[in-house]
Design a protein around this motif. Structure first.
Motif, PDB file in Angstrom:
ATOM      1  N   LEU A 177       2.438  -8.215  -7.092  1.00  0.00           N
ATOM      2  CA  LEU A 177       2.718  -7.871  -5.693  1.00  0.00           C
ATOM      3  C   LEU A 177       3.826  -8.733  -5.126  1.00  0.00           C
ATOM      4  O   LEU A 177       4.639  -8.280  -4.327  1.00  0.00           O
ATOM      5  CB  LEU A 177       1.453  -7.984  -4.850  1.00  0.00           C
ATOM      6  CG  LEU A 177       0.436  -6.901  -5.132  1.00  0.00           C
ATOM      7  CD1 LEU A 177      -0.894  -7.235  -4.458  1.00  0.00           C
ATOM      8  CD2 LEU A 177       0.954  -5.554  -4.660  1.00  0.00           C
ATOM      9  N   THR A 205      -6.916  -6.042  -2.969  1.00  0.00           N
ATOM     10  CA  THR A 205      -6.176  -7.278  -2.720  1.00  0.00           C
ATOM     11  C   THR A 205      -5.945  -7.415  -1.221  1.00  0.00           C
ATOM     12  O   THR A 205      -6.255  -6.500  -0.456  1.00  0.00           O
ATOM     13  CB  THR A 205      -4.799  -7.276  -3.428  1.00  0.00           C
ATOM     14  OG1 THR A 205      -3.950  -6.312  -2.779  1.00  0.00           O
ATOM     15  CG2 THR A 205      -4.922  -6.940  -4.903  1.00  0.00           C
ATOM     16  N   ASP A 206      -5.365  -8.531  -0.815  1.00  0.00           N
ATOM     17  CA  ASP A 206      -5.038  -8.723   0.596  1.00  0.00           C
ATOM     18  C   ASP A 206      -4.056  -7.663   1.093  1.00  0.00           C
ATOM     19  O   ASP A 206      -4.030  -7.334   2.273  1.00  0.00           O
ATOM     20  CB  ASP A 206      -4.444 -10.117   0.820  1.00  0.00           C
ATOM     21  CG  ASP A 206      -5.478 -11.214   0.594  1.00  0.00           C
ATOM     22  OD1 ASP A 206      -6.693 -10.908   0.620  1.00  0.00           O
ATOM     23  OD2 ASP A 206      -5.067 -12.367   0.380  1.00  0.00           O
ATOM     24  N   ALA A 207      -3.258  -7.110   0.175  1.00  0.00           N
ATOM     25  CA  ALA A 207      -2.272  -6.093   0.538  1.00  0.00           C
ATOM     26  C   ALA A 207      -2.849  -4.682   0.492  1.00  0.00           C
ATOM     27  O   ALA A 207      -2.145  -3.717   0.711  1.00  0.00           O
ATOM     28  CB  ALA A 207      -1.072  -6.186  -0.407  1.00  0.00           C
ATOM     29  N   ILE A 222      -0.578   1.214  -3.879  1.00  0.00           N
ATOM     30  CA  ILE A 222       0.455   0.499  -4.621  1.00  0.00           C
ATOM     31  C   ILE A 222       0.085   0.563  -6.096  1.00  0.00           C
ATOM     32  O   ILE A 222      -1.069   0.384  -6.469  1.00  0.00           O
ATOM     33  CB  ILE A 222       0.526  -0.974  -4.160  1.00  0.00           C
ATOM     34  CG1 ILE A 222       0.864  -1.043  -2.673  1.00  0.00           C
ATOM     35  CG2 ILE A 222       1.521  -1.759  -4.988  1.00  0.00           C
ATOM     36  CD1 ILE A 222       0.658  -2.424  -2.072  1.00  0.00           C
ATOM     37  N   ALA A 270       7.248  -7.437  -5.846  1.00  0.00           N
ATOM     38  CA  ALA A 270       7.497  -6.105  -5.322  1.00  0.00           C
ATOM     39  C   ALA A 270       8.967  -5.803  -5.295  1.00  0.00           C
ATOM     40  O   ALA A 270       9.473  -4.824  -5.635  1.00  0.00           O
ATOM     41  CB  ALA A 270       6.921  -5.970  -3.922  1.00  0.00           C
ATOM     42  N   ARG A 323      -2.367   4.528   3.850  1.00  0.00           N
ATOM     43  CA  ARG A 323      -1.299   3.864   3.129  1.00  0.00           C
ATOM     44  C   ARG A 323      -1.315   4.351   1.690  1.00  0.00           C
ATOM     45  O   ARG A 323      -2.386   4.467   1.095  1.00  0.00           O
ATOM     46  CB  ARG A 323      -1.495   2.339   3.122  1.00  0.00           C
ATOM     47  CG  ARG A 323      -1.184   1.687   4.426  1.00  0.00           C
ATOM     48  CD  ARG A 323      -1.095   0.202   4.280  1.00  0.00           C
ATOM     49  NE  ARG A 323      -2.370  -0.358   3.809  1.00  0.00           N
ATOM     50  CZ  ARG A 323      -2.613  -1.647   3.724  1.00  0.00           C
ATOM     51  NH1 ARG A 323      -1.700  -2.520   4.043  1.00  0.00           N
ATOM     52  NH2 ARG A 323      -3.775  -2.081   3.311  1.00  0.00           N
TER      53      ARG A 323
END
Length: 180
Positions: A177, A61-63, A16, A180, A13
């Motif tokens: 986040l 982070t969780d993301a 971010i 976003a 991924r």
């Protein structure tokens, strides 16, 4: 013999990246908070930020991993017209006030209102800094409680000893986040 999977490796991924702005009056501890957060260091030496200083820290982070790009903007009012342009595209803002100088709290809130007028609603966290200066602390608990009752996130931080610094930036990352 072990068989390895064939084909290309799984896609990673992309990381971010989120822009975080710091605003507040001069000498409230913006740069000290950034140094504590990014480098884990504190210095009693006062350094005026000229223009903007940009730091980066990757956080989990969780993301997934997020690269926070922290823009520490000069707090001088003479710099106000340029400040807004530096904060274009910010995903969240840390408002910084000095707990020993109550007027800096009003200043931070005014800067945020002006920024919101110019850029729209940007999620914010309020850090009332210098909590380590116990007897010199002059911001009343009732004032902070009233801001919390309005739904604001208010943290009492100390760049010197690190109190609530990680929590402030973790909250900023979460807000960024969400924006976003």
């Amino acid at each position: 013999a072990r068989h390895l999977p064939r084909g290309p490796p799984p896609a990673r991924r992309p990381m971010i990246q989120k822009k975080i702005g710091l605003i507040g009056a001069p000498a409230v501890g913006k740069t000290s908070l950034v140094r504590r957060y990014v480098e884990g260091q504190f210095s009693d030496e006062y350094l005026t930020t000229i223009g903007v200083a940009i730091s980066r820290k990757v956080v989990a982070t969780d993301a997934g991993e997020v690269s926070l790009v922290v823009w520490d903007v000069n707090g001088d009012d003479d710099f106000a017209p340029i400040r807004t342009s530096y904060l274009l595209g910010a995903s969240a803002v840390l408002l910084v006030a000095d707990g020993t100088r109550p007027a800096t709290l009003d200043h931070a809130l005014t800067l945020y209102a002006d920024l919101s007028d110019a850029l729209g609603a940007v999620p914010a966290v309020l850090a009332v800094n210098k909590r380590d200066l116990g007897e010199a602390w002059a911001v009343e608990d009732a004032r902070l409680d009233a801001l919390r009752a309005e739904g604001r996130t208010v943290l009492e931080t100390s760049a010197k000893n690190g109190d609530a610094v990680e929590a402030a930036f973790a909250e900023l990352a979460a807000r960024a986040l969400g924006a976003a």
